[in-house]
Design a protein around this motif. Structure first.
Motif, PDB file in Angstrom:
ATOM      1  N   PRO A 126       0.809  -1.220   0.000  1.00 22.29           N
ATOM      2  CA  PRO A 126       0.000   0.000   0.000  1.00 22.29           C
ATOM      3  C   PRO A 126       0.840   1.267   0.000  1.00 22.29           C
ATOM      4  CG  PRO A 126      -0.927  -1.587   1.526  1.00 22.29           C
ATOM      5  CD  PRO A 126       0.372  -2.164   1.043  1.00 22.29           C
ATOM      6  N   CYS A 127       1.966   1.257   0.726  1.00 21.19           N
ATOM      7  CA  CYS A 127       2.807   2.456   0.810  1.00 21.19           C
ATOM      8  C   CYS A 127       3.363   2.875  -0.548  1.00 21.19           C
ATOM      9  CB  CYS A 127       3.963   2.226   1.789  1.00 21.19           C
ATOM     10  SG  CYS A 127       3.485   2.416   3.528  1.00 21.19           S
ATOM     11  N   SER A 128       3.488   1.919  -1.470  1.00 20.92           N
ATOM     12  CA  SER A 128       4.069   2.255  -2.767  1.00 20.92           C
ATOM     13  C   SER A 128       3.075   2.981  -3.676  1.00 20.92           C
ATOM     14  CB  SER A 128       4.595   1.002  -3.465  1.00 20.92           C
ATOM     15  OG  SER A 128       3.531   0.139  -3.829  1.00 20.92           O
ATOM     16  N   VAL A 129       1.790   2.951  -3.314  1.00 23.22           N
ATOM     17  CA  VAL A 129       0.775   3.647  -4.128  1.00 23.22           C
ATOM     18  C   VAL A 129      -0.049   4.630  -3.304  1.00 23.22           C
ATOM     19  CG1 VAL A 129       0.583   1.834  -5.870  1.00 23.22           C
ATOM     20  CG2 VAL A 129      -0.823   1.693  -3.812  1.00 23.22           C
ATOM     21  N   ALA A 130       0.348   4.837  -2.047  1.00 27.17           N
ATOM     22  CA  ALA A 130      -0.454   5.651  -1.133  1.00 27.17           C
ATOM     23  C   ALA A 130      -0.469   7.130  -1.489  1.00 27.17           C
ATOM     24  CB  ALA A 130       0.036   5.472   0.308  1.00 27.17           C
ATOM     25  N   ASP A 131       0.501   7.597  -2.272  1.00 31.11           N
ATOM     26  CA  ASP A 131       0.526   9.007  -2.659  1.00 31.11           C
ATOM     27  C   ASP A 131      -0.161   9.260  -3.995  1.00 31.11           C
ATOM     28  OD1 ASP A 131       1.823  10.108  -0.407  1.00 31.11           O
ATOM     29  OD2 ASP A 131       3.739   9.325  -1.111  1.00 31.11           O
ATOM     30  N   GLU A 132      -0.763   8.218  -4.557  1.00 31.45           N
ATOM     31  CA  GLU A 132      -1.548   8.402  -5.770  1.00 31.45           C
ATOM     32  C   GLU A 132      -2.962   8.857  -5.394  1.00 31.45           C
ATOM     33  OE1 GLU A 132      -1.400   5.007  -8.339  1.00 31.45           O
ATOM     34  OE2 GLU A 132       0.775   4.760  -8.102  1.00 31.45           O
ATOM     35  N   ASN A 133      -3.630   9.491  -6.324  1.00 33.74           N
ATOM     36  CA  ASN A 133      -4.961  10.034  -6.068  1.00 33.74           C
ATOM     37  C   ASN A 133      -6.015   8.945  -6.253  1.00 33.74           C
ATOM     38  OD1 ASN A 133      -6.986  11.885  -5.537  1.00 33.74           O
ATOM     39  ND2 ASN A 133      -7.137  12.518  -7.680  1.00 33.74           N
ATOM     40  N   LEU A 134      -6.078   8.014  -5.309  1.00 32.52           N
ATOM     41  CA  LEU A 134      -6.970   6.863  -5.415  1.00 32.52           C
ATOM     42  C   LEU A 134      -8.317   7.128  -4.752  1.00 32.52           C
ATOM     43  CD1 LEU A 134      -4.480   3.980  -4.472  1.00 32.52           C
ATOM     44  CD2 LEU A 134      -5.066   4.798  -6.769  1.00 32.52           C
ATOM     45  N   ASP A 135      -9.343   6.433  -5.278  1.00 30.63           N
ATOM     46  CA  ASP A 135     -10.647   6.442  -4.604  1.00 30.63           C
ATOM     47  C   ASP A 135     -10.675   5.415  -3.480  1.00 30.63           C
ATOM     48  OD1 ASP A 135     -12.108   8.407  -6.245  1.00 30.63           O
ATOM     49  OD2 ASP A 135     -11.832   6.954  -7.852  1.00 30.63           O
ATOM     50  N   TYR A 136     -10.051   4.266  -3.712  1.00 30.93           N
ATOM     51  CA  TYR A 136     -10.009   3.198  -2.703  1.00 30.93           C
ATOM     52  C   TYR A 136      -8.724   2.382  -2.856  1.00 30.93           C
ATOM     53  CZ  TYR A 136     -15.059   3.873  -2.116  1.00 30.93           C
ATOM     54  OH  TYR A 136     -16.302   4.409  -1.876  1.00 30.93           O
ATOM     55  N   PHE A 137      -8.216   1.895  -1.713  1.00 30.50           N
ATOM     56  CA  PHE A 137      -7.301   0.762  -1.715  1.00 30.50           C
ATOM     57  C   PHE A 137      -8.169  -0.498  -1.708  1.00 30.50           C
ATOM     58  CE2 PHE A 137      -4.399   3.617   0.793  1.00 30.50           C
ATOM     59  CZ  PHE A 137      -3.322   3.591  -0.076  1.00 30.50           C
ATOM     60  N   VAL A 138      -7.889  -1.472  -2.572  1.00 32.01           N
ATOM     61  CA  VAL A 138      -8.494  -2.796  -2.460  1.00 32.01           C
ATOM     62  C   VAL A 138      -7.375  -3.702  -1.979  1.00 32.01           C
ATOM     63  CG1 VAL A 138      -9.743  -4.640  -3.625  1.00 32.01           C
ATOM     64  CG2 VAL A 138     -10.062  -2.260  -4.357  1.00 32.01           C
ATOM     65  N   CYS A 139      -7.393  -4.022  -0.705  1.00 36.63           N
ATOM     66  CA  CYS A 139      -6.204  -4.570  -0.035  1.00 36.63           C
ATOM     67  C   CYS A 139      -6.417  -5.993   0.470  1.00 36.63           C
ATOM     68  CB  CYS A 139      -5.830  -3.653   1.135  1.00 36.63           C
ATOM     69  SG  CYS A 139      -4.327  -4.141   1.978  1.00 36.63           S
ATOM     70  N   GLU A 140      -5.667  -6.924  -0.092  1.00 31.24           N
ATOM     71  CA  GLU A 140      -5.618  -8.274   0.462  1.00 31.24           C
ATOM     72  C   GLU A 140      -4.767  -8.229   1.724  1.00 31.24           C
ATOM     73  OE1 GLU A 140      -3.680 -12.678  -0.347  1.00 31.24           O
ATOM     74  OE2 GLU A 140      -3.987 -11.343  -2.070  1.00 31.24           O
ATOM     75  N   ALA A 141      -5.355  -8.566   2.849  1.00 26.51           N
ATOM     76  CA  ALA A 141      -4.665  -8.432   4.132  1.00 26.51           C
ATOM     77  C   ALA A 141      -4.503  -9.796   4.797  1.00 26.51           C
ATOM     78  CB  ALA A 141      -5.431  -7.488   5.055  1.00 26.51           C
ATOM     79  N   SER A 142      -3.263 -10.192   5.020  1.00 28.21           N
ATOM     80  CA  SER A 142      -2.988 -11.442   5.719  1.00 28.21           C
ATOM     81  C   SER A 142      -3.157 -11.232   7.216  1.00 28.21           C
ATOM     82  CB  SER A 142      -1.557 -11.903   5.429  1.00 28.21           C
ATOM     83  OG  SER A 142      -0.627 -11.020   6.048  1.00 28.21           O
ATOM     84  N   SER A 143      -3.230 -12.330   7.934  1.00 32.20           N
ATOM     85  CA  SER A 143      -3.313 -12.248   9.393  1.00 32.20           C
ATOM     86  C   SER A 143      -2.076 -11.578   9.972  1.00 32.20           C
ATOM     87  CB  SER A 143      -3.469 -13.650   9.992  1.00 32.20           C
ATOM     88  OG  SER A 143      -2.392 -14.487   9.585  1.00 32.20           O
ATOM     89  N   PHE A 144      -0.911 -11.748   9.304  1.00 30.67           N
ATOM     90  CA  PHE A 144       0.324 -11.120   9.764  1.00 30.67           C
ATOM     91  C   PHE A 144       0.177  -9.599   9.724  1.00 30.67           C
ATOM     92  CE2 PHE A 144       2.404 -14.788   7.196  1.00 30.67           C
ATOM     93  CZ  PHE A 144       1.918 -15.715   8.102  1.00 30.67           C
ATOM     94  N   GLN A 145      -0.358  -9.088   8.612  1.00 27.33           N
ATOM     95  CA  GLN A 145      -0.494  -7.641   8.453  1.00 27.33           C
ATOM     96  C   GLN A 145      -1.534  -7.072   9.413  1.00 27.33           C
ATOM     97  OE1 GLN A 145      -1.263  -8.357   4.323  1.00 27.33           O
ATOM     98  NE2 GLN A 145       0.482  -7.136   3.659  1.00 27.33           N
ATOM     99  N   LEU A 146      -2.654  -7.766   9.572  1.00 28.51           N
ATOM    100  CA  LEU A 146      -3.714  -7.267  10.448  1.00 28.51           C
ATOM    101  C   LEU A 146      -3.318  -7.321  11.914  1.00 28.51           C
ATOM    102  CD1 LEU A 146      -6.904  -8.731   8.745  1.00 28.51           C
ATOM    103  CD2 LEU A 146      -6.013  -6.398   8.623  1.00 28.51           C
ATOM    104  N   ASP A 147      -2.493  -8.312  12.266  1.00 28.95           N
ATOM    105  CA  ASP A 147      -2.066  -8.453  13.652  1.00 28.95           C
ATOM    106  C   ASP A 147      -1.306  -7.215  14.135  1.00 28.95           C
ATOM    107  OD1 ASP A 147      -1.864 -10.228  15.995  1.00 28.95           O
ATOM    108  OD2 ASP A 147       0.295 -10.126  15.619  1.00 28.95           O
ATOM    109  N   MET A 148      -0.618  -6.544  13.208  1.00 28.85           N
ATOM    110  CA  MET A 148       0.169  -5.371  13.569  1.00 28.85           C
ATOM    111  C   MET A 148      -0.433  -4.076  13.006  1.00 28.85           C
ATOM    112  SD  MET A 148       4.049  -6.871  13.284  1.00 28.85           S
ATOM    113  CE  MET A 148       4.564  -8.255  14.309  1.00 28.85           C
ATOM    114  N   SER A 149      -1.725  -4.124  12.708  1.00 25.78           N
ATOM    115  CA  SER A 149      -2.441  -2.920  12.280  1.00 25.78           C
ATOM    116  C   SER A 149      -3.369  -2.519  13.421  1.00 25.78           C
ATOM    117  CB  SER A 149      -3.235  -3.198  10.993  1.00 25.78           C
ATOM    118  OG  SER A 149      -2.362  -3.512   9.937  1.00 25.78           O
TER     119      SER A 149
END
Length: 448
Positions: free
Chosen positions: A148-171
């Motif tokens: 997500p960080c690699s596209v976070a500065d683009e003018n997006l309407d939405y992130f469509v993000c596949e999130a693993s348990s590893f990523q969510l555990d530290m979010s």
């Protein structure tokens, strides 16, 4: 919390770690990236130099006190377990540890559509982004491959993000616009140190204070159906006509219902993806599309033009009356069961095996007995899989040493379908499940 003017510690010279480091630096942080392993390839060396040229501090071959001390926040790569010494060391210093996904969420105001679950995440993410992209500016990101960080500065309407348990555990503060939970079965138990921790990691974005505005759950998953009673967001179910908000299959078509009003979206015969699991993936994507304002005609046309991601029940070719499917992404028995159950009343040869995850095989064996004519086993798991299949009354088993010889034997049997759905990790014979799938496809195509 903005990272501007803060010391940000990034753990791991991974794809997500590199993206996090660049993003944090661009947003005014003093960034220190620390990698436990030595750099061994030119690609890694070039990546480290690029970061240093941007003013990012980089070390490898260990984690020094200089890098760790006085950090305001640490961003961890998803492959680093919370039980590793470096995470324990950082937390002992009262430094908060977050995911790269969480960093993107904190630093930009683009709404997140989070798609999680044990199986089906990647196809659902890709299909959702494919549909939304017809009317909106979106990016498929997260575990699907793009940080997500690699596209976070683009003018997006939405992130469509596949999130693993590893990523969510530290979010720790991520609050999505939509959160989808495709299903829940045992996986990654070692990483999370228990099944309950694995469940709780995924449940974060469905529970207060991180509850998504819209929470999408599988009506056919008993665990998630029970969990829905805890959810405070606006509930949508898929795979069942439950309540006023849902998406379900009826009379050979998929219907979407919101506030009690149902409408047909697409007939099953018009869907390019096969199998009950893929119909569920389609339902998830339809809900996300409707909740972001996409019209029915656009949704239907987008579904009809969608191609499945590689290595996920991917049709490779047809040859001498045999259809070959590459489902190398099926790295656990549950994922393989989903693929196996997609075939009815056909002569199917299943190629399975690899590095064993030592999960229970009873349901896998039951599914094989119902849908598979012959099983060809390869890899380290061969003996345990053979033993379990025989114990459960299935004996049409062939053992081969290589993927190539397994394919040759499968073709000799002249079935309707040859299905690679290993139910195991790939690391005994291949670099990754992608590598395993590529070897399968390349050799199949060489036989055409």
């Amino acid at each position: 919390m903005s990272v501007r003017g803060k010391k940000v510690l990034v753990l791991g010279l991974s794809k997500s770690g590199i993206a996090a480091a660049k993003f944090a630096k661009k947003h005014g942080a003093d960034v220190y990236l620390t990698e436990y392993k030595d750099i061994t390839t030119k690609e890694q060396s070039d990546e480290a130099k690029e970061l240093e040229d941007l003013g990012i501090h980089v070390e490898y071959g260990g984690h020094s006190e200089k890098f760790i001390n006085n950090a305001d926040v640490a961003v961890s790569s998803p492959g680093i377990s919370p039980h590793t010494p470096i995470i324990k060391r950082v937390r002992a210093l009262q430094i908060p540890v977050i995911s790269e996904l969480e960093l993107a969420y904190r630093e930009c105001d683009i709404p997140f559509i989070i798609i999680t679950g044990t199986n089906g995440k990647t196809t659902t993410t890709a299909l959702t982004q494919h549909i939304l992209s017809k009317k909106l500016k979106t990016e498929a990101c997260g575990n699907i491959g793009t940080p997500p960080c690699s596209v976070a500065d683009e003018n997006l309407d939405y992130f469509v993000c596949e999130a693993s348990s590893f990523q969510l555990d530290m979010s720790t503060s991520l609050k999505p616009y939509i959160a989808v939970w495709t299903n829940f079965t045992a996986d990654h138990i070692d990483w999370h140190n228990g099944l309950e921790n694995y469940f709780n990691a995924k449940a974060r974005v469905f529970r207060e204070p991180q509850t998504a505005k819209y929470c999408v759950l599988n009506a056919k998953d008993p665990k998630l159906l029970e969990f829905s009673k805890e959810v405070k967001g606006i509930l949508f179910f898929f795979a069942g006509n439950i309540g006023d908000n849902c998406c379900y299959e009826e009379n050979g078509a998929i219907f979407y219902k919101q506030n009690g009003k149902a409408e047909e979206i697409i007939k099953l015969s018009e869907c390019p993806l096969i199998g009950e699991h893929n119909y569920q993936n389609i339902m998830c994507a339809i809900i996300c599309a409707k909740l972001t304002g996409i019209d029915n005609k656009t949704i239907k046309e987008a579904i009809m033009t969608f191609k499945a991601p590689e290595h996920r029940l991917e049709k490779v070719t047809e040859f001498n009356g045999i259809t070959f499917y590459n489902d190398s992404k099926a790295t656990n028995p549950e994922a393989a069961i989903v693929a196996i159950n997609s075939f009815n009343n056909q002569n199917v040869v299943l190629i399975a095996g690899g590095r064993d995850k030592n999960t229970d095989l009873k349901e896998f064996c039951d599914s094989v007995k119902k849908h598979i004519k012959t099983v060809i086993l390869i890899g380290e798991a061969t003996e345990r899989f053979e033993k379990n299949l025989i114990q459960n009354g299935f004996t049409d088993i062939i053992k081969e040493k290589t993927m190539e010889s397994a394919i040759d034997k499968a073709i000799e049997l002249k079935p309707d379908v040859v299905l690679l759905s290993p139910a195991c990790a790939s690391f005994d014979m291949f670099n990754s499940y992608e590598h395993r799938g590529e070897v399968f496809k390349k050799y199949v195509l060489s036989r055409v």
